[in-house]
Design a protein around this motif. Structure first.
Motif, short mmCIF file in Angstrom:
data_model
loop_
_atom_site.label_atom_id
_atom_site.label_comp_id
_atom_site.label_asym_id
_atom_site.label_seq_id
_atom_site.Cartn_x
_atom_site.Cartn_y
_atom_site.Cartn_z
N GLU A 139 0.81 -1.22 0.00
CA GLU A 139 0.00 0.00 0.00
C GLU A 139 0.85 1.27 0.00
OE1 GLU A 139 -1.46 1.08 4.35
OE2 GLU A 139 -1.94 -1.00 3.87
N HIS A 140 2.01 1.25 0.63
CA HIS A 140 2.88 2.43 0.64
C HIS A 140 3.45 2.67 -0.76
CE1 HIS A 140 2.50 1.89 4.88
NE2 HIS A 140 3.34 2.87 5.17
N ILE A 141 3.89 1.60 -1.40
CA ILE A 141 4.43 1.71 -2.74
C ILE A 141 3.34 2.18 -3.70
CG2 ILE A 141 5.38 0.41 -4.69
CD1 ILE A 141 6.89 -1.31 -2.58
N GLN A 142 2.15 1.64 -3.56
CA GLN A 142 1.03 2.05 -4.40
C GLN A 142 0.74 3.53 -4.22
OE1 GLN A 142 -2.44 -0.46 -4.28
NE2 GLN A 142 -3.75 1.12 -5.12
N LYS A 143 0.74 4.00 -2.98
CA LYS A 143 0.48 5.41 -2.70
C LYS A 143 1.51 6.30 -3.39
CE LYS A 143 0.52 8.74 1.07
NZ LYS A 143 0.81 8.93 2.49
N PHE A 144 2.79 5.94 -3.27
CA PHE A 144 3.85 6.74 -3.89
C PHE A 144 3.76 6.68 -5.42
CE2 PHE A 144 6.22 6.09 0.24
CZ PHE A 144 5.95 7.37 0.70
N ALA A 145 3.43 5.52 -5.96
CA ALA A 145 3.29 5.40 -7.42
C ALA A 145 2.18 6.33 -7.91
CB ALA A 145 3.00 3.95 -7.80
N GLU A 146 1.06 6.35 -7.20
CA GLU A 146 -0.04 7.22 -7.58
C GLU A 146 0.36 8.70 -7.44
OE1 GLU A 146 -3.20 5.69 -5.14
OE2 GLU A 146 -3.66 4.11 -6.57
N LEU A 147 1.09 9.03 -6.36
CA LEU A 147 1.57 10.40 -6.19
C LEU A 147 2.54 10.80 -7.30
CD1 LEU A 147 2.10 10.54 -2.32
CD2 LEU A 147 0.40 11.81 -3.65
N ALA A 148 3.26 9.82 -7.83
CA ALA A 148 4.21 10.08 -8.91
C ALA A 148 3.51 10.21 -10.26
CB ALA A 148 5.26 8.96 -8.97
N GLY A 149 2.21 9.93 -10.29
CA GLY A 149 1.45 10.11 -11.51
C GLY A 149 1.09 8.84 -12.26
N PHE A 150 1.42 7.68 -11.70
CA PHE A 150 1.03 6.44 -12.35
C PHE A 150 -0.46 6.20 -12.16
CE2 PHE A 150 5.54 5.70 -11.60
CZ PHE A 150 5.94 5.20 -12.83
N ASN A 151 -1.12 5.79 -13.22
CA ASN A 151 -2.53 5.44 -13.15
C ASN A 151 -2.60 3.92 -12.98
OD1 ASN A 151 -5.22 4.87 -13.47
ND2 ASN A 151 -5.47 6.06 -15.34
N LEU A 152 -2.65 3.48 -11.75
CA LEU A 152 -2.59 2.04 -11.46
C LEU A 152 -3.89 1.32 -11.76
CD1 LEU A 152 -0.54 2.18 -8.16
CD2 LEU A 152 0.29 1.73 -10.47
N HIS A 153 -4.95 2.07 -12.02
CA HIS A 153 -6.24 1.44 -12.30
C HIS A 153 -6.44 1.24 -13.80
CE1 HIS A 153 -7.10 2.02 -8.10
NE2 HIS A 153 -6.78 3.28 -8.23
N ASN A 154 -5.64 1.94 -14.59
CA ASN A 154 -5.75 1.82 -16.05
C ASN A 154 -4.38 2.06 -16.66
OD1 ASN A 154 -6.85 1.53 -18.56
ND2 ASN A 154 -7.60 3.64 -18.69
N ILE A 211 17.05 1.26 12.37
CA ILE A 211 16.56 2.15 11.31
C ILE A 211 16.44 1.40 9.99
CG2 ILE A 211 17.15 4.17 9.92
CD1 ILE A 211 18.43 5.30 12.54
N SER A 212 17.45 0.62 9.66
CA SER A 212 17.42 -0.17 8.43
C SER A 212 16.21 -1.10 8.43
CB SER A 212 18.71 -0.99 8.31
OG SER A 212 18.62 -1.87 7.23
N PHE A 213 15.99 -1.79 9.53
CA PHE A 213 14.85 -2.69 9.63
C PHE A 213 13.55 -1.92 9.50
CE2 PHE A 213 11.54 -4.73 12.16
CZ PHE A 213 11.47 -5.97 11.53
N ALA A 214 13.47 -0.77 10.15
CA ALA A 214 12.24 0.03 10.11
C ALA A 214 11.93 0.51 8.69
CB ALA A 214 12.36 1.22 11.06
N ILE A 215 12.96 0.92 7.95
CA ILE A 215 12.76 1.35 6.56
C ILE A 215 12.20 0.20 5.73
CG2 ILE A 215 13.91 2.06 4.42
CD1 ILE A 215 15.93 3.60 6.24
N LYS A 216 12.84 -0.96 5.81
CA LYS A 216 12.38 -2.11 5.05
C LYS A 216 10.98 -2.54 5.49
CE LYS A 216 16.97 -4.03 4.24
NZ LYS A 216 17.88 -5.14 4.59
N ASN A 217 10.76 -2.58 6.79
CA ASN A 217 9.48 -3.03 7.32
C ASN A 217 8.34 -2.12 6.87
OD1 ASN A 217 7.95 -4.84 9.05
ND2 ASN A 217 7.76 -3.09 10.44
N LYS A 218 8.56 -0.82 6.88
CA LYS A 218 7.53 0.13 6.49
C LYS A 218 7.04 -0.15 5.06
CE LYS A 218 6.51 5.00 5.89
NZ LYS A 218 5.54 5.37 6.88
N PHE A 219 7.95 -0.59 4.20
CA PHE A 219 7.62 -0.84 2.81
C PHE A 219 7.37 -2.32 2.51
CE2 PHE A 219 9.55 3.29 2.77
CZ PHE A 219 8.72 3.99 1.92
N GLY A 220 7.35 -3.14 3.56
CA GLY A 220 7.04 -4.56 3.38
C GLY A 220 8.11 -5.34 2.66
N ILE A 221 9.37 -4.98 2.90
CA ILE A 221 10.49 -5.67 2.26
C ILE A 221 11.22 -6.47 3.32
CG2 ILE A 221 12.67 -5.37 1.04
CD1 ILE A 221 11.45 -2.76 -0.08
#
Length: 73
Positions: free
Chosen positions: A3-18, A61-71
């Motif tokens: 969901e975080h990656i999707q949010k950023f992709a949409e903010l970057a202008g990607f139309n993920l629905h089409n 911090i490294s773990f928190a960064i990865k965890n936030k983005f589900g990596i």
């Protein structure tokens, strides 16, 4: 897609629905691109873990960064 990656992709202008181009969806490529960036950010914290007395904090911090983005690797 995370969901975080999707949010950023949409903010970057990607139309993920089409976002089909010649029948191809770019969700996987967008997610892979984001994962590579997050890993680089986490590596910054990991590389600097021995340069100060806060090595535990750097790993946290490294773990928190990865965890936030589900990596998880």
């Amino acid at each position: 897609m995370n969901e975080h990656i999707q949010k950023f992709a949409e903010l970057a202008g990607f139309n993920l629905h089409n976002d089909l181009m010649d029948g191809h969806s770019f969700h996987h490529e967008i997610e892979k691109f984001a994962i590579l960036i997050v890993r680089e950010c986490a590596e910054v914290a990991e590389v600097n873990k021995n340069s100060s007395s806060t090595s535990k904090n750097a790993l946290t911090i490294s773990f928190a960064i990865k965890n936030k983005f589900g990596i998880y690797d």
